[in-house]
Design a protein around this motif. Structure first.
Motif, short mmCIF file in Angstrom:
data_model
loop_
_atom_site.label_atom_id
_atom_site.label_comp_id
_atom_site.label_asym_id
_atom_site.label_seq_id
_atom_site.Cartn_x
_atom_site.Cartn_y
_atom_site.Cartn_z
N UNK A 301 0.82 -1.21 0.00
CA UNK A 301 0.00 0.00 0.00
C UNK A 301 0.85 1.26 0.00
N UNK A 302 2.12 1.15 0.40
CA UNK A 302 3.03 2.30 0.44
C UNK A 302 3.84 2.43 -0.85
N UNK A 303 3.44 1.67 -1.90
CA UNK A 303 4.14 1.68 -3.18
C UNK A 303 5.59 1.23 -3.03
N UNK A 304 5.77 0.22 -2.20
CA UNK A 304 7.09 -0.38 -2.01
C UNK A 304 7.10 -1.71 -2.76
N UNK A 305 7.96 -1.89 -3.76
CA UNK A 305 7.90 -3.08 -4.62
C UNK A 305 8.19 -4.36 -3.84
N UNK A 306 7.69 -5.47 -4.37
CA UNK A 306 7.82 -6.73 -3.67
C UNK A 306 9.24 -7.28 -3.71
N UNK A 307 10.08 -6.79 -4.57
CA UNK A 307 11.48 -7.22 -4.61
C UNK A 307 12.39 -6.27 -3.83
N UNK A 308 11.80 -5.35 -3.07
CA UNK A 308 12.61 -4.38 -2.32
C UNK A 308 13.41 -5.11 -1.23
N UNK A 309 14.69 -4.71 -0.99
CA UNK A 309 15.52 -5.40 0.02
C UNK A 309 14.92 -5.37 1.42
N UNK A 310 14.13 -4.34 1.76
CA UNK A 310 13.55 -4.27 3.11
C UNK A 310 12.59 -5.40 3.38
N UNK A 311 12.06 -6.04 2.30
CA UNK A 311 11.13 -7.14 2.47
C UNK A 311 11.84 -8.48 2.59
N UNK A 312 13.14 -8.46 2.67
CA UNK A 312 13.92 -9.69 2.84
C UNK A 312 13.89 -10.12 4.30
N UNK A 313 14.11 -11.41 4.56
CA UNK A 313 14.10 -11.92 5.93
C UNK A 313 15.24 -11.38 6.77
N UNK A 314 16.28 -10.86 6.13
CA UNK A 314 17.39 -10.28 6.88
C UNK A 314 17.00 -8.96 7.54
#
Length: 548
Positions: A301-314
């Motif tokens: 919803x915040x226009x953050x792409x699904x491949x963005x590094x912040x969405x990684x488990x790290x």
């Protein structure tokens, strides 16, 4: 008789003495000796000793010197001084502070036995000593490096049995021991500032502050002190004996006993101040009671792409159970999907295959902006549009590397303003006003990148304890790709900023390590002793008027 002690007969011995003297006023030498042996060696009260010495002195006494003469702790003499002060004008006591140099425990050892480097030098025979064997000596590790820097020894790495240490000089002078012996003898002034500093760096010398009392006779001085009454009893009143008895005066400056009570953590104190500031600025608090959030509200919803590094488990804590969110507003989800994958609202999007399964993944929210997105979506459903100011203060979670300023769990403060025609200038003005109310005036803004704000700025404040600029917040103007799919009007802009609760608390309370504020290493005494939080605004100078 030793100073501070006297001989007294016990009651049993006094009774025996009376029996022997009922018919004779004199005692035989044997009986006198026997009676003396039966006497009890009892200490004289320190108050009595202090008054006797003060009576015999001309001007006054130093409490530290008196303690040394009597062979007792200085604190015992200080206690006697304070007891006499409570009696009124019996004595006068002036508190004095003096600084002096003292040897540490290691310094005392070196003053007796020599420095580590000297001991290493003496342990090396003429034929040398294996380095491995030397390192096993008690002073080996420290003494080896110091002796090498003094060029007293050398290492022969070509020896057949491994590196071997040899003497370079025939003899040496142990200057460290000599300097420490000067300090122990009360001649620390003979050392230069550089020499004292070097000994202090080696933790052999410490500067201590000694607080003593200079005691002199008061206007009501007397060696016989009668016990003062502390209570007025009914018997004293009925008999009239209160007229002849001395009463201890009330000490109206004495502190009362603190009642047992709970204590607010500094974070809670600062949180309440932040909340009050937001309310004073006309903000409304958003509901933030969902620590578990879907990836859709936290990222998509915040226009953050699904491949963005912040969405990684790290960087993010994902949940195993429940792993997915079941309820999402599907019409809004479709608009978000189209904006990500195809573009729209003047944007070309990210041009990738957006997946609903990825958006359903549950996680521990990484920021309270997910709550802001929910609030703005609800606002968009209300017609007509009404300008709003929202705020939230709650917990967020990130898979961070722990250090002096980062934890995996912390609190985020967020402010959001939605209105027609807001710009970056409005954002900077609101931030200045907001932080000024916190008492933080040293601010810097730095351009930054956020997927959901454009333009974006990081906010820095100068930390007096760390002596550097520390990031205290992030800010920006929400992108149209985030706002328009919600249904907000095109001419509505939303400015927002977020900051952690911990860092302003550290700045305000002078804490240099966040682990001393939150976590299992927190000193509970710090929580008890921390003062009330007053995030007062700095006084502003009155506006000047230019001559027309």
């Amino acid at each position: 008789v030793e100073p501070g002690w006297r001989w007294e007969l016990s009651p049993m011995h006094l009774l025996r003495l009376r029996r022997h003297t009922q018919d004779d006023d004199t005692l035989s030498p044997v009986l006198r000796l026997d009676t003396f042996k039966m006497a009890v060696h009892t200490p004289v009260p320190v108050v009595e000793l202090l008054l006797r010495r003060l009576e015999a002195s001309d001007g006054g006494l130093d409490s530290a010197e008196l303690a040394a003469e009597l062979g007792m702790e200085h604190q015992a003499v200080v206690g006697a001084v304070k007891s006499l002060q409570a009696l009124g004008e019996v004595i006068e006591a002036e508190l004095r502070s003096t600084k002096r140099w003292e040897l540490t425990a290691e310094g005392e050892e070196i003053a007796r036995e020599g420095s580590h480097e000297a001991r290493v030098f003496r342990s090396i025979p003429p034929e040398g000593l294996a380095q491995s064997e030397l390192m096993r000596l008690p002073s080996g590790k420290v003494g080896f490096s110091k002796a090498m820097s003094n060029k007293w020894i050398r290492v022969d790495k070509s020896a057949a049995d491994g590196p071997r240490v040899f003497r370079v000089v025939d003899s040496m002078e142990d200057e460290v021991q000599r300097r420490l012996q000067l300090v122990r003898g009360g001649q620390a002034e003979k050392l230069g500032e550089k020499e004292r500093s070097e000994l202090r760096k080696r933790k052999l010398l410490a500067e201590v502050t000694l607080k003593t009392y200079w005691v002199s006779k008061g206007s009501a001085f007397s060696t016989s002190i009668s016990k003062q009454e502390t209570e007025l009893s009914p018997e004293m009143i009925s008999s009239g004996s209160w007229r002849d008895r001395p009463f201890k005066p009330y000490n109206f400056l004495a502190h009362g006993v603190l009642p047992d009570s709970g204590h607010l953590h500094p974070l809670l104190k600062v949180r309440s101040q932040f909340r009050q500031i937001f309310l004073e600025m006309g903000f409304t608090e958003m509901p933030t009671d969902n620590f578990i959030e879907s990836s859709f509200w936290n990222f998509d919803a915040l226009f953050q792409p699904q491949q963005h590094p912040a969405r990684d488990q790290h960087d993010t804590f994902f949940l195993r159970d429940p792993a997915e969110a079941l309820q999402l507003p599907m019409d809004y989800v479709q608009r978000v999907k189209r904006t990500h994958s195809q573009g729209g609202y003047g944007s070309q999007g990210y041009k990738y295959n957006w997946k609903l399964d990825e958006a359903r993944k549950n996680l521990l929210r990484t920021h309270t902006t997910s709550a802001s997105a929910r609030a703005l979506y609800r606002l968009a459903q209300k017609k007509p549009f009404t300008p709003v100011k929202y705020f939230s203060i709650d917990r967020v979670f990130r898979n961070e590397t722990l250090d002096a300023t980062h934890l995996a769990e912390f609190h985020q403060i967020e402010g959001v303003v939605a209105d027609h025609g807001l710009t970056l200038g409005h954002l900077m003005g609101v931030l200045r006003e907001f932080f000024t109310k916190l008492g933080i005036t040293q601010l810097r803004f730095k351009p930054a990148y956020n997927p959901y704000t454009e333009p974006s700025m990081e906010v820095f404040s100068y930390h007096q304890g760390l002596k550097k600029w520390v990031e205290v917040g992030n800010s920006g103007v929400f992108r149209p790709e985030m706002l328009l799919p919600m249904g907000l009007p095109e001419n509505v802009s939303v400015i927002a900023w977020g900051l952690s609760l911990e860092r302003p608390t550290m700045i305000k309370y002078g804490i240099n390590n966040i682990r001393e504020l939150v976590g299992h290493k927190v000193n509970l005494q710090m929580v008890y002793d921390s003062p009330l939080c007053r995030l007062d605004a700095e006084p502003r100078p009155p506006p000047t008027q230019e001559a027309v």
